[in-house]
Design an enzyme around this catalytic site. Structure first.
Site, PDB file in Angstrom:
ATOM      1  N   ASP A 123     -14.130  -8.191   2.826  1.00  0.00           N
ATOM      2  CA  ASP A 123     -15.077  -7.523   1.948  1.00  0.00           C
ATOM      3  C   ASP A 123     -15.298  -8.201   0.603  1.00  0.00           C
ATOM      4  O   ASP A 123     -16.294  -7.930  -0.058  1.00  0.00           O
ATOM      5  CB  ASP A 123     -14.677  -6.069   1.728  1.00  0.00           C
ATOM      6  CG  ASP A 123     -13.267  -5.939   1.193  1.00  0.00           C
ATOM      7  OD1 ASP A 123     -12.626  -6.973   0.934  1.00  0.00           O
ATOM      8  OD2 ASP A 123     -12.816  -4.801   1.031  1.00  0.00           O
ATOM      9  N   ARG A 164     -13.664  -0.034  -3.952  1.00  0.00           N
ATOM     10  CA  ARG A 164     -14.793  -0.368  -3.098  1.00  0.00           C
ATOM     11  C   ARG A 164     -15.969   0.554  -3.330  1.00  0.00           C
ATOM     12  O   ARG A 164     -15.920   1.452  -4.170  1.00  0.00           O
ATOM     13  CB  ARG A 164     -14.359  -0.259  -1.630  1.00  0.00           C
ATOM     14  CG  ARG A 164     -13.167  -1.113  -1.308  1.00  0.00           C
ATOM     15  CD  ARG A 164     -12.940  -1.125   0.172  1.00  0.00           C
ATOM     16  NE  ARG A 164     -14.190  -1.476   0.849  1.00  0.00           N
ATOM     17  CZ  ARG A 164     -14.266  -1.944   2.066  1.00  0.00           C
ATOM     18  NH1 ARG A 164     -13.169  -2.137   2.754  1.00  0.00           N
ATOM     19  NH2 ARG A 164     -15.430  -2.235   2.609  1.00  0.00           N
ATOM     20  N   TYR A 200      -3.762  -2.966  -0.251  1.00  0.00           N
ATOM     21  CA  TYR A 200      -2.934  -3.928   0.480  1.00  0.00           C
ATOM     22  C   TYR A 200      -1.493  -3.594   0.134  1.00  0.00           C
ATOM     23  O   TYR A 200      -1.112  -3.634  -1.036  1.00  0.00           O
ATOM     24  CB  TYR A 200      -3.249  -5.358   0.057  1.00  0.00           C
ATOM     25  CG  TYR A 200      -4.577  -5.874   0.570  1.00  0.00           C
ATOM     26  CD1 TYR A 200      -4.696  -6.318   1.884  1.00  0.00           C
ATOM     27  CD2 TYR A 200      -5.686  -5.940  -0.257  1.00  0.00           C
ATOM     28  CE1 TYR A 200      -5.910  -6.808   2.358  1.00  0.00           C
ATOM     29  CE2 TYR A 200      -6.900  -6.426   0.200  1.00  0.00           C
ATOM     30  CZ  TYR A 200      -7.006  -6.860   1.518  1.00  0.00           C
ATOM     31  OH  TYR A 200      -8.195  -7.339   1.979  1.00  0.00           O
ATOM     32  N   PRO A 203      -5.423 -12.150   3.760  1.00  0.00           N
ATOM     33  CA  PRO A 203      -6.735 -11.705   3.298  1.00  0.00           C
ATOM     34  C   PRO A 203      -6.789 -11.273   1.840  1.00  0.00           C
ATOM     35  O   PRO A 203      -7.870 -11.067   1.304  1.00  0.00           O
ATOM     36  CB  PRO A 203      -7.014 -10.498   4.197  1.00  0.00           C
ATOM     37  CG  PRO A 203      -5.677  -9.959   4.550  1.00  0.00           C
ATOM     38  CD  PRO A 203      -4.738 -11.135   4.572  1.00  0.00           C
TER      39      PRO A 203
END
Lengths: 673, 673
Positions: B53, B281, B289, B365
């Site tokens: 993202d 977001r 995470y 990531p």
């Protein structure tokens, strides 16, 4: 003789007649507010090339509130500079001045040009998205009759307007564009050089045939059906004003020329051949407005349109631009019009049927005002009808449509009258040439016109939604609103000198307290039908100021507050009125959850705290410093409170302690439970 | 036994295997360049929630060159600030630092977050628009075999790659998401904690059944089929590297919390419970995470994924965030992964089959790099294949894909290795705690990482399209390009010190000379497959400088110039190489038609002069002053010439008199007629 089938009957909250930019703006409000609506248009095609194309700063701010300014901004041609061309002593045109096309600092947007078909496309997409596909334009549908049940116009549950609609055949609904036999599509069929007979013809046709008819009972009807408005005539209302002798041609071409400023907006006065305006457009095209000195009106005051051809119009342009050469291979569209300024006598009937756009004001197109003012009519009207239809606002707010917008229309007509005379006149040879137009006067009018043309100096008068001194129209007063003296008002207005009551809430950048993202504050004033209370909370880290804010919030929280009483029991507390906060402490020294009362960032048990309601006037990392307090003229220590209407106009300004007056504002216009 | 029908056979210029962001980027180039292309993906669904993202500045610049950065920018969450949280002396976490999330001044964009499904949507819309609906993703299609006809790899007319494709049934093509029985969709099926057996299973299934098969002969194949790339395995290539012991969970939730910085990007090291990263977001969601200290790999080096549940992951998060409380009702997606860094040994086979994205580099990531570097692989590769396929460029430019992108992949792996160690490590208690991670060192790595993560420090090495000193890979040299010494190069680079050869052309605002509109210059460097020669024309009103520019233009105009020879006879002169000009005289004292040679604004007999090629470094009315000469490090009087590749990287810098070298550049990489 066969008996016609009984027409179907149905109820609808709002019926919009006409799906041009004004009608689509009204439909957009209904989509954003969730009001049951139908919109019909007698033409069966959407896109015309040509037509209106200039977009003011204010129109872009409005598009942004709806959510599509970015699409317009991206596709449009941006006009940056106006070049004035006048004859020198030798009679040859030369550039005499340059001015910025939009006055610097007025808005976060500048004037741009994009043709009406694309604007309509963006509206349609937006309406589809927000109405979840429930509102769509019904094309080829003609109103045949309109009746108002006057006995029930004040009944909030009634559907007192009855309209008979008929669906046309394809053939009937397609306008004949090629009236002059030219190969290029033209706009003469919509020009004011044509009589109103094509309209009459359509109606005759529709009467002569057995089409599909239906009866619609509506709470509200909005007529956005253009200069020859069927709705206006059905109501028996008039346009007042007159036409002048000036006749102009319009062409959209891709020019092949050595004229240096063809990509600038130009106002060109030739010595003897008339005037010309250059409007650079998207896709290499340029629009030329060309004075036709060789075509004069006949005894009846109208020009003979059969004489007007692209060759005649372009020949006039070539003469005006001489000694520069201009030619073209591609012409997208052309038309001609006779300058006239007319304004409607009345804008509504019983606050049930409303007229907007060209239906109540017509004028020359050169200033790029028509589409803008028409859309802005419905931006003013749409939320009022929506909130009354939903039972949120009192019916009395509807009177403000005519009191607010008729003045704008009158100002527009006056502006256009003066501007057209100056633009169509022969330039003065010297100061002794009294019949000629002084180029200094023209430039001055252009500069003032530029401010007018931004759409940003509109200043609505007093009413139950605009608290300022003066006498509201009689029907505006319902006794519950507080009146205010000149003196009282001056004190209150001084709390936010950059936010004049009656004008649109200007935009400066502030940061979200929780995530530090910069926003133009206007971006938080979306067109969702909510009123907003903007709390300038001052220096929240100062204990005595914090105390003031705490008291304000506890009043807001009380069960009798307008905020609680305006909000339906089953709805979130911000669904009718949203409270937004701007404070002046340092962002990094302040914390949303620690320093601000919960009322300012309401908690939801499913999704937690609301992080999008508190903003700080502080510098950003990447986008500079908005300096909002300075620009809004608000004291950084003490702040103030401002009411913003759903259309972004300032309705009220007061101290943090003026809660009773604030309560009075909402008691005056809202249905409180 | 029935005989299977003969599979159909067809030719295609480019076959793309895999329709994630890397494959779609490749397809976008083909759409913009008009190259016959197919793109297949074995999955039958497009949208996944969750997944990658983070979007770098450079990715947004690239999206802008394709035409959809505005859509991404509007929908995304903008991350502005990073907050570092570390244990104090008492072991309780507290905010120790704030840094801007994107380094100020690096780009006109900043890092943002938007989930991969939306990015893919924008790509699909863009590909549809530019390919006029001729390129669309064929889903549920699996490659079964790949063969390269090595005898013909150097034949420009050949289709030497043969791929057998099979269409799956719906059942085969739908991945089973719910591997753990959770109610929330998870990403474990794509996580590196799963074995590659689901892939094998698909292939077994496809072999066992008689599906619809076809044979495709391609000039070029691009394998963008992920970490377990079928294409890579078909070529017999390897990923080199290893996994670590660190296991992390990922959750997308709407948090209910009193943690003050939940809308900031946060890097949180707890004293004993592991680390956590917060990524705010869109739509109120937050990605966490979460280090899973309680899950360890087994003897085989892999963690037992059956033990990993949302409750286990979220419990770890709650411990790390203590004493703050966090909870959620809504979880959108979750997964877990084991940190590992691996890079492909080879990125192409015979410059006919190429690998890109996760197929040649895998890593953790958290730094938000994966999707960006993968897309950038194909932004580097796509135009090269397109221009070679179209016969515009020589095949030798294809070697630069591996030489340029393998270095980037290696840098990414190294960065991730260091960063992951610092992030997963226990914070040092004091300076004597050698096993712990110093928080100063972590912050320093974060700051450096931020620069790396922007994607803007990529610096490509020498080749026949990047003229700088050093030895290009052997296969890069074709003898025609000019080599350059360190000394020569230093002189030339000094002409445009802000435009390092091998790096992307930075963007500053300039004005269109003809209409005064401000543009970020990068906006004029669209992804249309054209090389650009940017002429910094200096002070054009100075006669001796004008003379230099005139000479340059007459060389450009000569029949033997690269510009004439690169352009097909029947095409406009700017269709292969576009010449853009930036000058430094005052805009209002300069006129396009009067002061600039026709070469710089070519005349078209149908549409007149080109008004979009000459720009001026001057102040704008509304958008400030870009100060382009200062920022590009170019002399305002004398200017210089810069070659920009179709992917916006600087290929060459020289004096206005260095026409012969400029000619040499294009002789080195282009097919001249």
């Amino acid at each position: 003789m066969t008996e016609a089938a009984q027409p179907t009957e149905s109820n609808v909250d709002v019926l919009i007649i006409g799906a041009g930019p004004a009608g689509l703006m009204a439909a957009a409000w209904m989509a954003h507010c969730g009001v049951k609506t139908r919109i019909v248009d007698k033409r069966n095609t959407k896109i015309f090339c040509g037509q209106a194309d200039g977009l003011q700063c204010r129109s872009l701010e409005i598009f942004d509130s709806l959510g599509f300014a970015d699409r317009v901004w991206k596709e449009a041609n941006h006009m940056i500079e106006i070049c004035m061309w006048n004859p020198g002593q030798d009679g040859v045109i030369r550039r005499s001045d340059r001015i910025p096309d939009t006055i610097v600092g007025l808005s976060r947007f500048q004037q741009i040009v994009l043709h009406q078909g694309r604007i309509e496309r963006f509206f349609l997409d937006n309406i589809k998205k927000y109405s979840k596909d429930s509102i769509h334009v019904e094309r080829g549908v003609l109103p045949e009759s309109l009746e108002i049940d006057e006995a029930n116009v004040d009944d909030e549950d009634a559907y007192p307007v009855t309209v008979k609609l008929r669906t046309l055949t394809d053939e009937e609904a397609t306008p004949a564009q090629q009236v002059t036999g030219s190969k290029v599509s033209d706009g003469l069929f919509r020009s004011n050089l044509t009589m109103e007979d094509d309209e009459e013809e359509l109606i005759q046709k529709s009467k002569a045939r057995a089409g599909e008819s239906e009866i619609v009972h509506a709470k509200y009807v909005i007529g956005c059906d253009g200069a020859r408005s069927w709705t206006r005539r059905a109501l028996g209302f008039e346009l007042q004003g007159e036409a002048t002798d000036f006749i102009w041609g319009v062409m959209d071409i891709i020019p092949i020329t050595d004229f240096p400023d063809i990509r600038m907006r130009c106002a060109i006065h030739s010595a003897d051949n008339g005037s010309l305006m250059v409007i650079p457009r998207e896709n290499k095209m340029v629009r030329l407005y060309i004075q036709l000195k060789e075509v004069a009106p006949d005894a009846s005051g109208r020009a003979d349109r059969s004489k007007i051809t692209p060759d005649l119009i372009f020949g006039a342009a070539q003469k005006i631009l001489s000694p520069y050469k201009i030619d073209y291979e591609y012409c997208d569209w052309w038309t001609a019009y006779q300058i006239g300024q007319r304004v409607g006598t009345r804008f509504d009937a019983h606050n049930r049927v409303f007229l907007a756009g060209d239906a109540v004001h017509t004028h020359s197109p050169k200033a790029g005002q028509g589409m803008n003012v028409s859309m802005q009519d419905c931006y003013n009207l749409g939320w009022k009808i929506a909130l009354v239809a939903k039972g949120i606002c009192k019916r009395s707010i509807l009177s403000s449509y005519q009191s607010e917008r008729r003045q704008v229309a009158q100002d527009l007509i006056d502006f256009d009258h003066k501007f057209a005379r100056l633009f169509s006149g022969r330039p003065a040879k010297d100061v002794m040439d009294a019949e000629g137009v002084s180029m200094e006067e023209f430039k001055d009018a252009f500069l003032k016109g530029n401010l007018f043309a931004s759409g940003l100096i509109v200043d609505y008068g007093p009413s139950n939604i605009v608290v300022k001194p003066g006498n509201p129209a009689a029907e505006q007063s319902n006794g519950s609103e507080k009146s205010i003296t000149e003196e009282e008002f001056a004190d209150k207005q001084a709390l936010a000198s950059g936010l004049p009551v009656g004008m649109r809430f200007n935009s400066f950048k502030v940061l979200n307290q929780a995530c530090a993202r910069p926003w133009h504050f206007q971006e938080r004033l979306k067109a969702d039908g909510r009123f907003r209370v903007v709390l300038f909370a001052g220096d929240i880290l100062n204990p005595s100021q914090k105390d003031r804010v705490d008291k304000f919030c506890s009043l807001l929280d009380s069960p009798t507050s307008f905020l609680r009483r305006a909000t339906p029991k089953d709805k979130p507390i911000d669904s009718v009125i949203e409270v937004l906060t701007i404070h002046s402490s340092r962002r990094t020294e302040t914390e949303l959850l620690r320093d601000f009362p919960a009322t300012l960032h309401p908690f939801d048990e499913h999704t937690g705290w609301d992080y999008n309601k508190v903003f700080v006037d502080d510098a950003s990392y990447h986008e500079g410093y908005g300096d909002a307090h300075k620009n809004y003229g608000v004291d950084r220590e003490r702040g103030c409170v401002v009411v913003v209407r759903p259309d972004q106009y300032v309705g009220w300004v007061g101290e943090i302690e003026d809660f009773e007056h604030l309560q009075g504002y909402f008691e005056g216009c809202m249905v409180l439970r």
